[in-house]
Write a protein that holds these residues in place. Structure first.
Motif, mmCIF file in Angstrom:
data_model
loop_
_atom_site.group_PDB
_atom_site.id
_atom_site.type_symbol
_atom_site.label_atom_id
_atom_site.label_comp_id
_atom_site.label_asym_id
_atom_site.label_seq_id
_atom_site.Cartn_x
_atom_site.Cartn_y
_atom_site.Cartn_z
ATOM 1 N N PHE A 1 0.833 -1.209 0.000
ATOM 2 C CA PHE A 1 0.000 0.000 0.000
ATOM 3 C C PHE A 1 0.866 1.257 0.000
ATOM 4 C CE2 PHE A 1 -2.749 3.014 2.541
ATOM 5 C CZ PHE A 1 -3.558 3.357 1.473
ATOM 6 N N THR A 2 1.896 1.274 0.833
ATOM 7 C CA THR A 2 2.770 2.448 0.912
ATOM 8 C C THR A 2 3.466 2.707 -0.423
ATOM 9 O OG1 THR A 2 3.177 2.006 3.258
ATOM 10 C CG2 THR A 2 4.709 3.479 2.152
ATOM 11 N N GLU A 3 3.964 1.658 -1.054
ATOM 12 C CA GLU A 3 4.640 1.831 -2.345
ATOM 13 C C GLU A 3 3.669 2.281 -3.435
ATOM 14 O OE1 GLU A 3 6.601 -1.855 -3.150
ATOM 15 O OE2 GLU A 3 8.298 -1.418 -1.797
ATOM 16 N N THR A 4 2.424 1.821 -3.354
ATOM 17 C CA THR A 4 1.414 2.253 -4.328
ATOM 18 C C THR A 4 1.174 3.754 -4.213
ATOM 19 O OG1 THR A 4 0.315 0.101 -4.301
ATOM 20 C CG2 THR A 4 -0.972 1.977 -5.072
ATOM 21 N N LEU A 5 1.026 4.242 -2.983
ATOM 22 C CA LEU A 5 0.824 5.682 -2.781
ATOM 23 C C LEU A 5 2.034 6.482 -3.264
ATOM 24 C CD1 LEU A 5 -0.888 5.831 0.753
ATOM 25 C CD2 LEU A 5 -1.973 5.935 -1.499
ATOM 26 N N GLU A 6 3.220 5.958 -3.010
ATOM 27 C CA GLU A 6 4.434 6.651 -3.457
ATOM 28 C C GLU A 6 4.499 6.712 -4.980
ATOM 29 O OE1 GLU A 6 7.607 4.556 -1.624
ATOM 30 O OE2 GLU A 6 7.329 5.494 0.346
ATOM 31 N N THR A 7 4.161 5.615 -5.646
ATOM 32 C CA THR A 7 4.162 5.590 -7.112
ATOM 33 C C THR A 7 3.137 6.571 -7.677
ATOM 34 O OG1 THR A 7 4.797 3.251 -7.073
ATOM 35 C CG2 THR A 7 3.905 4.108 -9.141
ATOM 36 N N CYS A 8 1.998 6.678 -6.994
ATOM 37 C CA CYS A 8 0.944 7.616 -7.424
ATOM 38 C C CYS A 8 1.255 9.050 -7.013
ATOM 39 C CB CYS A 8 -0.396 7.204 -6.824
ATOM 40 S SG CYS A 8 -1.050 5.653 -7.438
ATOM 41 N N GLN A 9 2.360 9.243 -6.282
ATOM 42 C CA GLN A 9 2.771 10.550 -5.766
ATOM 43 C C GLN A 9 1.691 11.149 -4.861
ATOM 44 O OE1 GLN A 9 3.757 12.733 -9.365
ATOM 45 N NE2 GLN A 9 5.819 11.855 -9.424
ATOM 46 N N LEU A 10 1.080 10.279 -4.061
ATOM 47 C CA LEU A 10 0.058 10.693 -3.100
ATOM 48 C C LEU A 10 0.636 10.640 -1.692
ATOM 49 C CD1 LEU A 10 -2.981 8.684 -4.538
ATOM 50 C CD2 LEU A 10 -2.672 11.166 -4.662
ATOM 51 N N LYS A 11 0.495 11.744 -0.974
ATOM 52 C CA LYS A 11 0.982 11.799 0.398
ATOM 53 C C LYS A 11 -0.177 11.934 1.368
ATOM 54 C CE LYS A 11 5.677 13.555 -0.293
ATOM 55 N NZ LYS A 11 6.667 14.571 0.140
ATOM 56 N N ASP A 12 -0.011 11.321 2.534
ATOM 57 C CA ASP A 12 -1.051 11.372 3.561
ATOM 58 C C ASP A 12 -1.244 12.810 4.028
ATOM 59 O OD1 ASP A 12 -2.426 9.204 5.641
ATOM 60 O OD2 ASP A 12 -2.033 11.163 6.516
ATOM 61 N N LEU A 13 -2.508 13.218 4.190
ATOM 62 C CA LEU A 13 -2.827 14.585 4.608
ATOM 63 C C LEU A 13 -2.837 14.747 6.123
ATOM 64 C CD1 LEU A 13 -5.703 15.431 2.088
ATOM 65 C CD2 LEU A 13 -3.347 16.285 2.049
ATOM 66 N N GLY A 14 -2.587 13.656 6.849
ATOM 67 C CA GLY A 14 -2.630 13.754 8.301
ATOM 68 C C GLY A 14 -4.064 13.839 8.798
ATOM 69 N N PHE A 15 -4.230 14.122 10.078
ATOM 70 C CA PHE A 15 -5.579 14.166 10.639
ATOM 71 C C PHE A 15 -5.571 14.885 11.974
ATOM 72 C CE2 PHE A 15 -3.456 10.475 12.277
ATOM 73 C CZ PHE A 15 -3.835 10.414 13.614
ATOM 74 N N VAL A 16 -6.755 15.322 12.366
ATOM 75 C CA VAL A 16 -6.994 15.878 13.699
ATOM 76 C C VAL A 16 -8.084 15.028 14.334
ATOM 77 C CG1 VAL A 16 -7.834 17.864 14.998
ATOM 78 C CG2 VAL A 16 -6.367 18.211 13.003
ATOM 79 N N GLY A 17 -7.867 14.551 15.556
ATOM 80 C CA GLY A 17 -8.868 13.732 16.217
ATOM 81 C C GLY A 17 -8.373 12.311 16.450
ATOM 82 N N GLU A 18 -9.301 11.369 16.493
ATOM 83 C CA GLU A 18 -8.978 9.973 16.769
ATOM 84 C C GLU A 18 -8.032 9.388 15.713
ATOM 85 O OE1 GLU A 18 -9.787 7.858 19.249
ATOM 86 O OE2 GLU A 18 -10.771 9.459 20.371
ATOM 87 N N LYS A 19 -7.052 8.628 16.187
ATOM 88 C CA LYS A 19 -6.094 8.031 15.253
ATOM 89 C C LYS A 19 -6.706 6.862 14.503
ATOM 90 C CE LYS A 19 -1.561 5.826 15.056
ATOM 91 N NZ LYS A 19 -0.315 5.511 15.785
ATOM 92 N N PHE A 20 -7.476 6.022 15.219
ATOM 93 C CA PHE A 20 -8.047 4.826 14.614
ATOM 94 C C PHE A 20 -9.457 5.126 14.111
ATOM 95 C CE2 PHE A 20 -5.145 3.478 18.015
ATOM 96 C CZ PHE A 20 -4.184 2.818 17.249
ATOM 97 N N THR A 21 -9.723 4.765 12.856
ATOM 98 C CA THR A 21 -11.012 5.114 12.244
ATOM 99 C C THR A 21 -11.968 3.926 12.144
ATOM 100 O OG1 THR A 21 -10.202 4.650 9.998
ATOM 101 C CG2 THR A 21 -9.866 6.889 10.862
ATOM 102 N N TRP A 22 -11.494 2.732 12.508
ATOM 103 C CA TRP A 22 -12.345 1.533 12.476
ATOM 104 C C TRP A 22 -12.057 0.702 13.704
ATOM 105 C CZ3 TRP A 22 -10.897 -3.634 12.524
ATOM 106 C CH2 TRP A 22 -11.917 -4.564 12.297
ATOM 107 N N GLU A 23 -13.117 0.048 14.213
ATOM 108 C CA GLU A 23 -12.920 -0.813 15.367
ATOM 109 C C GLU A 23 -13.895 -1.980 15.336
ATOM 110 O OE1 GLU A 23 -13.633 1.294 18.972
ATOM 111 O OE2 GLU A 23 -15.788 1.402 18.658
ATOM 112 N N ARG A 24 -13.564 -3.002 16.126
ATOM 113 C CA ARG A 24 -14.415 -4.182 16.258
ATOM 114 C C ARG A 24 -14.288 -4.738 17.675
ATOM 115 N NH1 ARG A 24 -12.911 -8.787 12.255
ATOM 116 N NH2 ARG A 24 -11.242 -9.106 13.768
ATOM 117 N N SER A 25 -15.407 -5.201 18.229
ATOM 118 C CA SER A 25 -15.440 -5.852 19.553
ATOM 119 C C SER A 25 -14.946 -4.933 20.662
ATOM 120 C CB SER A 25 -14.608 -7.149 19.537
ATOM 121 O OG SER A 25 -15.051 -8.026 18.531
ATOM 122 N N ARG A 26 -15.397 -3.681 20.645
ATOM 123 C CA ARG A 26 -14.995 -2.711 21.681
ATOM 124 C C ARG A 26 -15.306 -3.245 23.087
ATOM 125 N NH1 ARG A 26 -14.559 2.899 23.240
ATOM 126 N NH2 ARG A 26 -14.177 3.568 21.108
#
Length: 300
Positions: free
Chosen positions: A161-186
């Motif tokens: 996944f990381t190499e795919t984003l690099e090849t596409c010249q796409l960089k993560d925009l970062g975030f404000v708030g919760e780090k994890f966006t998905w969860e299961r069995s809280r």
């Protein structure tokens, strides 16, 4: 201009529609991208009308999974380039800024099909030289610390996944708030949290919107948290807070003494100043109690 992207896990739930209405009134997004709508086009049309959006495109659910939808406010400034089961590619015209490209993305959830997701991103990269932003549920992670609980993410998936984003010249925009966006069995011994949803963009787009910010919004109606992208972050000057009496303070024994001392502290002044003195004392004392109550409420 702003944008909301959310894996809503079904548009048939009243709480989901209520949240969309609330967030639309509060954040006023110009574009909304929804994945896993589990809905037919008729339902998406109803949601579009409810939210008072100008136009939409829907990729209907197939079987018991999937479904994408893109809704927009200004029909004249938006053009759909291509729509598939995994993405909706969209061109936006901003007055004073020009044209740019947005792709609402939903990566293949099956581990054995992740290479298909990467291939889609690589193909999308070749189709245009416009400033480009991709937001959605990639069902992929870039780093080991983007997962908590369960087995470690295989290194070949992180690297791919990381190499795919690099090849596409796409960089993560970062975030404000919760780090994890998905969860299961809280709350259980099998609780897993992952950062599957993110926003990425190429250099041209980041230069076009240098103040863009991705906010992760907390919501209890899905196992995914929505992403809110604000293109031009606004800086608000803090307003002077007005005193408001909190009813919860009455339950505290100390409240009576605080009022008494505040009133007596202004004994040589008129009633307006006495009331102001009481308010200041109560606010200074009651702020901690109010925060503690909110903490307990959030915990519950």
């Amino acid at each position: 201009m702003s944008l909301l992207a959310w894996n809503c896990r079904g548009l048939g739930k009243p709480r989901t529609i209520q949240f969309l209405k609330h967030i639309t009134q509060q954040k006023r997004p110009s574009i909304i991208f929804l994945s896993e709508t589990l809905a037919r086009e008729k339902k998406v049309a109803e949601v579009c009308k409810t939210l008072n959006f100008a136009g939409f495109i829907s990729i209907e659910v197939q079987g018991r999974s999937g479904g994408l939808a893109l809704l927009w406010k200004n029909e004249g400034g938006c053009t759909v380039i291509e729509a598939t089961r995994n993405y909706i590619d969209f061109e936006v015209e901003n007055e004073g800024v020009g044209r740019w490209r947005y792709t609402g993305f939903y990566g293949c959830p099956e581990r054995q099909r992740r290479r298909e997701s990467w291939g889609m991103l690589l193909n999308l990269r070749e189709r245009s030289n416009l400033p480009w932003c991709v937001i959605g549920d990639f069902n992929d992670m870039m780093y080991e610390d983007e997962k908590r609980g369960g087995n470690k993410q295989p290194s070949y998936l992180l690297t791919g996944f990381t190499e795919t984003l690099e090849t596409c010249q796409l960089k993560d925009l970062g975030f404000v708030g919760e780090k994890f966006t998905w969860e299961r069995s809280r709350g259980s011994n099998f609780w897993i949290q992952e950062r599957l949803d993110r926003g990425v963009a190429n250099q041209k787009w980041r230069e076009l919107f240098p103040e863009a910010e991705v906010e992760v919004i907390e919501v209890a109606t899905s196992d995914h948290l929505p992403l809110y992208l604000q293109l031009n972050r606004r800086v608000y000057m803090p307003k002077e807070k007005k005193f408001r009496f909190e009813n919860i303070w009455v339950r505290e024994k100390e409240c009576r003494n605080i009022v008494k001392h505040g009133w007596e502290a202004g004994e040589t002044r008129d009633i307006v100043h006495k009331i102001k003195s009481c308010g200041e004392k109560l606010q200074e004392w009651g702020g901690g109690i109010t925060k503690e109550f909110k903490r307990k409420l959030g915990h519950c």
